[in-house]
Design a protein around this motif. Structure first.
Motif, PDB file in Angstrom:
ATOM      1  N   THR A   1      -3.223   5.734   1.002  1.00 30.57           N
ATOM      2  CA  THR A   1      -4.530   5.442   1.556  1.00 30.57           C
ATOM      3  C   THR A   1      -5.264   6.754   1.755  1.00 30.57           C
ATOM      4  OG1 THR A   1      -3.760   5.550   3.836  1.00 30.57           O
ATOM      5  CG2 THR A   1      -3.730   3.386   2.773  1.00 30.57           C
ATOM      6  N   GLY A   2      -6.568   6.688   1.860  1.00 34.67           N
ATOM      7  CA  GLY A   2      -7.330   7.913   2.085  1.00 34.67           C
ATOM      8  C   GLY A   2      -8.813   7.684   1.986  1.00 34.67           C
ATOM      9  N   GLN A   3      -9.566   8.771   2.046  1.00 31.44           N
ATOM     10  CA  GLN A   3     -11.010   8.746   1.936  1.00 31.44           C
ATOM     11  C   GLN A   3     -11.455   9.818   0.972  1.00 31.44           C
ATOM     12  OE1 GLN A   3     -11.784   9.366   6.181  1.00 31.44           O
ATOM     13  NE2 GLN A   3     -12.856   7.383   6.165  1.00 31.44           N
ATOM     14  N   ALA A   4     -12.560   9.558   0.319  1.00 33.14           N
ATOM     15  CA  ALA A   4     -13.153  10.559  -0.561  1.00 33.14           C
ATOM     16  C   ALA A   4     -14.413  11.112   0.116  1.00 33.14           C
ATOM     17  CB  ALA A   4     -13.525   9.945  -1.903  1.00 33.14           C
ATOM     18  N   GLU A   5     -14.512  12.417   0.142  1.00 27.55           N
ATOM     19  CA  GLU A   5     -15.706  13.054   0.711  1.00 27.55           C
ATOM     20  C   GLU A   5     -16.688  13.290  -0.422  1.00 27.55           C
ATOM     21  OE1 GLU A   5     -15.880  15.251   3.861  1.00 27.55           O
ATOM     22  OE2 GLU A   5     -13.984  14.618   4.740  1.00 27.55           O
TER      23      GLU A   5
ATOM     24  N   THR B   1       0.849  -1.190   0.000  1.00 28.43           N
ATOM     25  CA  THR B   1       0.000   0.000   0.000  1.00 28.43           C
ATOM     26  C   THR B   1       0.884   1.239   0.000  1.00 28.43           C
ATOM     27  OG1 THR B   1      -1.707  -1.183   1.212  1.00 28.43           O
ATOM     28  CG2 THR B   1      -1.830   1.225   1.215  1.00 28.43           C
TER      29      THR B   1
END
Length: 69
Positions: free
Chosen positions: A64-68, A61
């Motif tokens: 990594t992260g998040q999408a709003e 990896t």
């Protein structure tokens, strides 16, 4: 800096279907990709009882992260 992934699972899945169907390979086998650019990408190509092609391997990896939404 992020470098491109040296292994493409979708390519190896479709290429695996062709190689197996035409008798150019037998499952299971290991495909190497990225060697020319100095990367040691490896995936395992296998089939299940129905003849479906499966591609797997180890991953690292990098992001990594998040999408709003």
């Amino acid at each position: 800096m992020t470098v491109e992934d040296p292994v493409t699972g979708s390519l190896n899945a479709s290429l695996g279907q062709w190689l197996l169907r035409t008798g150019r390979a037998e499952a299971p086998y290991v495909a190497a990709q990225g060697t020319v650019i100095g990367r040691a990408g490896r995936v395992r190509v296998s089939t299940d009882d129905e003849g479906d092609v499966w591609v797997g391997g180890d991953v690292i990896t990098c992001v990594t992260g998040q999408a709003e939404l």
